[in-house]
Scaffold this motif. Structure first.
Motif, short mmCIF file in Angstrom:
data_model
loop_
_atom_site.label_atom_id
_atom_site.label_comp_id
_atom_site.label_asym_id
_atom_site.label_seq_id
_atom_site.Cartn_x
_atom_site.Cartn_y
_atom_site.Cartn_z
N GLU A 296 0.82 -1.20 0.00
CA GLU A 296 0.00 0.00 0.00
C GLU A 296 0.86 1.26 0.00
OE1 GLU A 296 -4.14 1.52 1.90
OE2 GLU A 296 -3.11 -0.15 2.83
N GLN A 297 1.95 1.23 0.74
CA GLN A 297 2.85 2.38 0.78
C GLN A 297 3.41 2.71 -0.60
OE1 GLN A 297 2.68 4.13 4.29
NE2 GLN A 297 4.45 4.61 3.07
N GLY B 62 -0.25 7.15 6.71
CA GLY B 62 0.76 6.28 6.11
C GLY B 62 2.14 6.60 6.67
N ARG C 261 6.08 7.88 2.09
CA ARG C 261 5.41 8.95 1.36
C ARG C 261 6.02 10.28 1.76
NH1 ARG C 261 -0.71 6.84 2.85
NH2 ARG C 261 -0.82 5.17 1.28
N THR D 287 -7.86 5.52 5.86
CA THR D 287 -6.52 5.25 5.36
C THR D 287 -6.58 5.16 3.85
OG1 THR D 287 -4.57 3.81 5.53
CG2 THR D 287 -6.72 2.73 5.58
N SER D 288 -5.57 5.73 3.18
CA SER D 288 -5.53 5.76 1.71
C SER D 288 -6.83 6.31 1.12
CB SER D 288 -5.22 4.37 1.14
OG SER D 288 -3.91 3.98 1.50
#
Length: 339
Positions: A12-13, A236, A263, A292-293
């Motif tokens: 995801e990062q 994140g 990020r 998140t995201s």
């Protein structure tokens, strides 16, 4: 969502961060706590491009806060950013901040509770609490409680839904409540003990405080007026000054991972802005949400499980009792604005 594996976190990062969504904040007042650098400053910069009536930066340092406002003015051309001073390691400072805010600010539409520390050694505050615990959880909770009347009155006067965004972390899933804490007469006092710290304890303590942030978000959502939306957000893993105090070896490891997957602070700040402004047509979805995201997801298994639900009530009651003793204005707010 539940608990995520390390590989899924890395994946995801490395994914592309969605672009910033723009909103019209004409007439509205935005307060960002911890806004002189990093995520807080980048979020404040983004808010400045949306034409708020007032953009308030709450910072500990007058020098750094003033510089932050000048940078916002230079980058965006926005002229209505203002500095308010607050030191979350001092209850007196939080109370003075809230008193001034109550007198000088007419409304509050967006509150971003962002400030945090990650200290690698035990330090207590002037109030006798462990530093990470007070700065990351207890003082932000006091600040939110003191600002509740302004948030509710804003909702009533302007027929809007003020939003509170508490900056948590995906690391909350690694936070653990020690077994001996459950059922204590004061869970916060038990968590604030002067145990001997090692470098690894710093990360564990940070994860614990972020877990408390997620739990308190749900508690506020349970007890606050339905005219207010309170959520928590995971920005994140970002480049951050937060890790500047870590021991050399640990800092080198985190800097290595920063180069691989981190990020930028600007990318992380998009998450804060999304949590604070997105889905305005779906406010029920944003109440108690964990973001998140740029999505609403389920927090950790502990948070959503029975043990977590029971503990969050224990924690919330203890926190309110402690803060009622710290600040005589808390009890009337508790009685009038929480149910």
């Amino acid at each position: 969502m539940g608990n995520r594996s390390i590989p899924s976190l890395f994946k995801e990062q490395l994914g592309k961060v969605p672009p910033l969504e723009k909103y019209d904040l004409t007439g509205k007042v935005v307060l960002v706590v911890g806004a002189n650098t990093g995520l807080g400053w980048e979020a404040a910069r983004h808010f400045a491009t949306m034409n708020p009536a007032r953009l308030l930066l709450a910072c500990r340092s007058k020098e750094r806060g003033t510089a932050a406002i000048e940078r916002i003015k230079e980058v965006t051309g926005f002229e209505r950013a203002e500095l308010l001073l607050v030191d979350l390691s001092s209850f007196d400072s939080v109370k003075a901040f809230a008193d001034r805010f109550e007198q000088e600010v007419e409304r509050l539409d967006i509150l971003v509770n962002n400030a945090a520390v990650s200290l690698p050694r035990y330090e207590d505050t002037e109030d006798g609490w462990e530093q990470n615990l007070q700065v990351n959880y207890i003082s932000p909770t006091l600040l939110l409680l003191r600002l509740l009347p302004k948030l509710v009155k804003t909702a009533e006067a302007f027929k809007t839904t003020p939003r509170v965004t508490i900056v948590a972390s995906g690391m909350h899933q690694f936070g653990e409540i020690p077994k001996g804490v459950f059922g204590q007469s004061s869970v916060l006092s038990a968590l604030s003990g002067k145990e001997k710290y090692t470098p690894l304890d710093a990360n564990a303590r940070y994860c614990l405080t972020k877990l408390l942030n997620v739990l308190s978000t749900l508690s506020f959502n349970d007890h606050v007026s339905p005219s207010i939306a309170v959520n928590s957000v995971d920005p994140g893993f970002c480049y951050s000054e937060l890790r500047r105090d870590l021991p050399f070896g640990i800092r080198m490891v985190t800097q290595f991972f920063e180069k691989i997957v981190a990020r930028t602070a600007e990318e992380g700040s998009r998450q804060l802005v999304w949590a604070a402004l997105a889905k305005s047509s779906e406010e029920e979805l944003m109440k108690g949400a964990y973001v998140t995201s740029m999505e609403v997801r389920e927090p950790s298994d502990f948070v959503v499980g029975k043990k977590g639900k029971d503990f969050r009530e224990e924690l919330f009651t203890d926190t309110l009792n402690i803060l009622s003793a710290v600040d005589p204005k808390v009890k009337p707010i508790r009685d009038q604005y929480l149910h």
